[in-house]
Design a protein around this motif. Structure first.
Motif, PDB file in Angstrom:
ATOM      1  N   HIS A  41       0.833  -1.207   0.000  1.00  0.00           N
ATOM      2  CA  HIS A  41       0.000   0.000   0.000  1.00  0.00           C
ATOM      3  C   HIS A  41       0.863   1.250   0.000  1.00  0.00           C
ATOM      4  CE1 HIS A  41      -3.498  -2.449   1.950  1.00  0.00           C
ATOM      5  NE2 HIS A  41      -3.180  -2.848   0.753  1.00  0.00           N
ATOM      6  N   LEU A  42       0.455   2.225  -0.777  1.00  0.00           N
ATOM      7  CA  LEU A  42       1.172   3.505  -0.828  1.00  0.00           C
ATOM      8  C   LEU A  42       0.919   4.255   0.484  1.00  0.00           C
ATOM      9  CD1 LEU A  42       2.756   5.583  -2.597  1.00  0.00           C
ATOM     10  CD2 LEU A  42       0.522   6.517  -3.241  1.00  0.00           C
ATOM     11  N   ALA A  43       1.992   4.683   1.104  1.00  0.00           N
ATOM     12  CA  ALA A  43       1.873   5.411   2.367  1.00  0.00           C
ATOM     13  C   ALA A  43       1.833   6.917   2.110  1.00  0.00           C
ATOM     14  CB  ALA A  43       3.071   5.078   3.259  1.00  0.00           C
ATOM     15  N   ASP A  44       1.085   7.631   2.943  1.00  0.00           N
ATOM     16  CA  ASP A  44       1.034   9.093   2.834  1.00  0.00           C
ATOM     17  C   ASP A  44       2.441   9.681   2.914  1.00  0.00           C
ATOM     18  OD1 ASP A  44      -1.683   8.744   2.874  1.00  0.00           O
ATOM     19  OD2 ASP A  44      -2.014   9.709   4.808  1.00  0.00           O
ATOM     20  N   SER A  45       3.327   8.980   3.638  1.00  0.00           N
ATOM     21  CA  SER A  45       4.675   9.486   3.880  1.00  0.00           C
ATOM     22  C   SER A  45       5.645   9.230   2.713  1.00  0.00           C
ATOM     23  CB  SER A  45       5.237   8.842   5.145  1.00  0.00           C
ATOM     24  OG  SER A  45       5.237   7.433   4.995  1.00  0.00           O
ATOM     25  N   ASP A  46       5.227   8.464   1.717  1.00  0.00           N
ATOM     26  CA  ASP A  46       6.071   8.206   0.544  1.00  0.00           C
ATOM     27  C   ASP A  46       6.399   9.550  -0.117  1.00  0.00           C
ATOM     28  OD1 ASP A  46       6.523   5.875  -1.842  1.00  0.00           O
ATOM     29  OD2 ASP A  46       6.110   7.905  -2.576  1.00  0.00           O
ATOM     30  N   PRO A  47       7.683   9.788  -0.474  1.00  0.00           N
ATOM     31  CA  PRO A  47       8.062  11.094  -1.046  1.00  0.00           C
ATOM     32  C   PRO A  47       7.235  11.507  -2.268  1.00  0.00           C
ATOM     33  CG  PRO A  47      10.011   9.764  -0.572  1.00  0.00           C
ATOM     34  CD  PRO A  47       8.830   8.896  -0.324  1.00  0.00           C
ATOM     35  N   THR A  48       6.986  10.565  -3.181  1.00  0.00           N
ATOM     36  CA  THR A  48       6.189  10.897  -4.372  1.00  0.00           C
ATOM     37  C   THR A  48       4.743  11.160  -3.977  1.00  0.00           C
ATOM     38  OG1 THR A  48       7.603   9.358  -5.586  1.00  0.00           O
ATOM     39  CG2 THR A  48       5.686  10.190  -6.740  1.00  0.00           C
ATOM     40  N   ALA A  49       4.243  10.372  -3.026  1.00  0.00           N
ATOM     41  CA  ALA A  49       2.875  10.563  -2.551  1.00  0.00           C
ATOM     42  C   ALA A  49       2.740  11.963  -1.931  1.00  0.00           C
ATOM     43  CB  ALA A  49       2.528   9.496  -1.520  1.00  0.00           C
ATOM     44  N   LYS A  50       3.739  12.337  -1.144  1.00  0.00           N
ATOM     45  CA  LYS A  50       3.711  13.669  -0.519  1.00  0.00           C
ATOM     46  C   LYS A  50       3.729  14.764  -1.582  1.00  0.00           C
ATOM     47  CE  LYS A  50       5.723  13.422   4.078  1.00  0.00           C
ATOM     48  NZ  LYS A  50       6.930  13.661   4.854  1.00  0.00           N
ATOM     49  N   ALA A  51       4.593  14.582  -2.590  1.00  0.00           N
ATOM     50  CA  ALA A  51       4.723  15.587  -3.651  1.00  0.00           C
ATOM     51  C   ALA A  51       3.404  15.792  -4.387  1.00  0.00           C
ATOM     52  CB  ALA A  51       5.817  15.168  -4.625  1.00  0.00           C
ATOM     53  N   LEU A  52       2.608  14.718  -4.485  1.00  0.00           N
ATOM     54  CA  LEU A  52       1.324  14.815  -5.203  1.00  0.00           C
ATOM     55  C   LEU A  52       0.149  14.999  -4.250  1.00  0.00           C
ATOM     56  CD1 LEU A  52       1.765  12.146  -8.045  1.00  0.00           C
ATOM     57  CD2 LEU A  52       1.959  14.619  -8.207  1.00  0.00           C
ATOM     58  N   GLY A  53       0.456  15.213  -2.971  1.00  0.00           N
ATOM     59  CA  GLY A  53      -0.600  15.472  -1.994  1.00  0.00           C
ATOM     60  C   GLY A  53      -1.515  14.285  -1.768  1.00  0.00           C
ATOM     61  N   TYR A  54      -0.966  13.066  -1.946  1.00  0.00           N
ATOM     62  CA  TYR A  54      -1.798  11.863  -1.762  1.00  0.00           C
ATOM     63  C   TYR A  54      -2.229  11.706  -0.309  1.00  0.00           C
ATOM     64  CZ  TYR A  54      -3.082   6.935  -1.276  1.00  0.00           C
ATOM     65  OH  TYR A  54      -3.741   5.775  -0.980  1.00  0.00           O
ATOM     66  N   VAL A  55      -3.484  11.389  -0.132  1.00  0.00           N
ATOM     67  CA  VAL A  55      -4.012  11.052   1.195  1.00  0.00           C
ATOM     68  C   VAL A  55      -4.806   9.746   1.077  1.00  0.00           C
ATOM     69  CG1 VAL A  55      -4.144  13.376   2.224  1.00  0.00           C
ATOM     70  CG2 VAL A  55      -6.004  12.558   0.757  1.00  0.00           C
ATOM     71  N   GLU A  56      -4.753   8.951   2.135  1.00  0.00           N
ATOM     72  CA  GLU A  56      -5.467   7.670   2.160  1.00  0.00           C
ATOM     73  C   GLU A  56      -6.977   7.882   2.200  1.00  0.00           C
ATOM     74  OE1 GLU A  56      -4.580   4.075   3.738  1.00  0.00           O
ATOM     75  OE2 GLU A  56      -3.124   4.305   2.136  1.00  0.00           O
ATOM     76  N   ASP A  57      -7.388   9.017   2.716  1.00  0.00           N
ATOM     77  CA  ASP A  57      -8.810   9.310   2.858  1.00  0.00           C
ATOM     78  C   ASP A  57      -9.079  10.686   2.243  1.00  0.00           C
ATOM     79  OD1 ASP A  57     -11.391   9.903   3.633  1.00  0.00           O
ATOM     80  OD2 ASP A  57     -11.122   9.243   5.705  1.00  0.00           O
ATOM     81  N   ALA A  58      -9.722  10.698   1.081  1.00  0.00           N
ATOM     82  CA  ALA A  58      -9.962  11.943   0.349  1.00  0.00           C
ATOM     83  C   ALA A  58     -10.691  12.992   1.193  1.00  0.00           C
ATOM     84  CB  ALA A  58     -10.762  11.653  -0.917  1.00  0.00           C
ATOM     85  N   SER A  59     -11.516  12.545   2.124  1.00  0.00           N
ATOM     86  CA  SER A  59     -12.292  13.500   2.927  1.00  0.00           C
ATOM     87  C   SER A  59     -11.400  14.269   3.908  1.00  0.00           C
ATOM     88  CB  SER A  59     -13.409  12.784   3.689  1.00  0.00           C
ATOM     89  OG  SER A  59     -12.853  11.959   4.691  1.00  0.00           O
ATOM     90  N   LYS A  60     -10.166  13.799   4.063  1.00  0.00           N
ATOM     91  CA  LYS A  60      -9.269  14.446   5.022  1.00  0.00           C
ATOM     92  C   LYS A  60      -8.298  15.434   4.366  1.00  0.00           C
ATOM     93  CE  LYS A  60      -9.895  11.499   8.800  1.00  0.00           C
ATOM     94  NZ  LYS A  60      -9.763  10.061   8.847  1.00  0.00           N
ATOM     95  N   THR A  61      -8.334  15.532   3.036  1.00  0.00           N
ATOM     96  CA  THR A  61      -7.402  16.454   2.395  1.00  0.00           C
ATOM     97  C   THR A  61      -7.827  17.904   2.648  1.00  0.00           C
ATOM     98  OG1 THR A  61      -6.269  17.054   0.348  1.00  0.00           O
ATOM     99  CG2 THR A  61      -8.578  16.469   0.133  1.00  0.00           C
ATOM    100  N   THR A  62      -6.825  18.767   2.707  1.00  0.00           N
ATOM    101  CA  THR A  62      -7.102  20.197   2.869  1.00  0.00           C
ATOM    102  C   THR A  62      -6.721  20.933   1.584  1.00  0.00           C
ATOM    103  OG1 THR A  62      -4.920  20.456   3.862  1.00  0.00           O
ATOM    104  CG2 THR A  62      -6.784  20.207   5.379  1.00  0.00           C
ATOM    105  N   ASP A  63      -6.358  20.153   0.561  1.00  0.00           N
ATOM    106  CA  ASP A  63      -5.930  20.742  -0.703  1.00  0.00           C
ATOM    107  C   ASP A  63      -7.131  21.375  -1.419  1.00  0.00           C
ATOM    108  OD1 ASP A  63      -3.246  20.018  -2.739  1.00  0.00           O
ATOM    109  OD2 ASP A  63      -5.040  21.011  -3.563  1.00  0.00           O
ATOM    110  N   ALA A  64      -6.949  22.625  -1.842  1.00  0.00           N
ATOM    111  CA  ALA A  64      -8.028  23.373  -2.493  1.00  0.00           C
ATOM    112  C   ALA A  64      -8.432  22.757  -3.836  1.00  0.00           C
ATOM    113  CB  ALA A  64      -7.598  24.817  -2.686  1.00  0.00           C
ATOM    114  N   LYS A  65      -7.546  21.936  -4.437  1.00  0.00           N
ATOM    115  CA  LYS A  65      -7.858  21.338  -5.740  1.00  0.00           C
ATOM    116  C   LYS A  65      -8.866  20.191  -5.621  1.00  0.00           C
ATOM    117  CE  LYS A  65      -3.385  22.446  -7.647  1.00  0.00           C
ATOM    118  NZ  LYS A  65      -2.021  21.994  -7.540  1.00  0.00           N
ATOM    119  N   HIS A  66      -9.049  19.689  -4.410  1.00  0.00           N
ATOM    120  CA  HIS A  66      -9.975  18.557  -4.236  1.00  0.00           C
ATOM    121  C   HIS A  66     -11.425  19.010  -4.395  1.00  0.00           C
ATOM    122  CE1 HIS A  66     -12.452  15.660  -1.898  1.00  0.00           C
ATOM    123  NE2 HIS A  66     -11.767  14.829  -2.660  1.00  0.00           N
ATOM    124  N   LYS A  67     -12.141  18.282  -5.237  1.00  0.00           N
ATOM    125  CA  LYS A  67     -13.577  18.557  -5.422  1.00  0.00           C
ATOM    126  C   LYS A  67     -14.347  17.464  -4.709  1.00  0.00           C
ATOM    127  CE  LYS A  67     -12.870  20.372 -10.027  1.00  0.00           C
ATOM    128  NZ  LYS A  67     -12.244  19.520 -11.022  1.00  0.00           N
TER     129      LYS A  67
END
Ligand code: SF4
Length: 110
Positions: A41-67
């Motif tokens: 499983h891809l971890a939130d802490s993976d460097p590439t995951a972090k660079a792309l703002g990956y989160v395991e739970d979409a409802s928890k993102t604070t990124d403005a791009k999330h719809k």
């Protein structure tokens, strides 16, 4: 051999060849499906995951791009099931959460 027999013989050959190609294609996908379940499983802490703002739970993102409603399960780069984990083309060798999300999300084409 008459022309009709020759044509019939070719038809049979093409049918058999097509059947073999379909069977080979199906067998070729089996190991890929089996391996998808074994991917780490891809971890939130993976460097590439972090660079792309990956989160395991979409409802928890604070990124403005999330719809609202966007998640890996409805992203065109995701090839897993509607729940659990599955492969993402952007993270080869890893499985992302169907409920996850990253900034590269692109809606699945209908
Ligand atoms: S590209 Fe799509 S499937 Fe891959 S992590 Fe981002 S939102 Fe999820």
């Amino acid at each position: 051999m008459s022309q009709e027999k020759d044509i019939e013989s070719r038809r049979r050959f093409l049918k058999a060849a097509a059947g073999t190609a379909v069977a080979a294609a199906m067998i070729g996908t089996l190991p890929r499906v089996a391996r998808a379940a074994d991917l780490p499983h891809l971890a939130d802490s993976d460097p590439t995951a972090k660079a792309l703002g990956y989160v395991e739970d979409a409802s928890k993102t604070t990124d403005a791009k999330h719809k609202a409603g966007d998640a890996c399960s409805n992203c065109q780069f995701y090839s897993g099931g509607p729940t659990g984990y599955g492969p993402c083309q952007l993270f080869p060798g890893k499985a992302v959460n169907a409920k996850g999300w990253c900034v590269s999300h692109a809606p699945k084409k209908a």
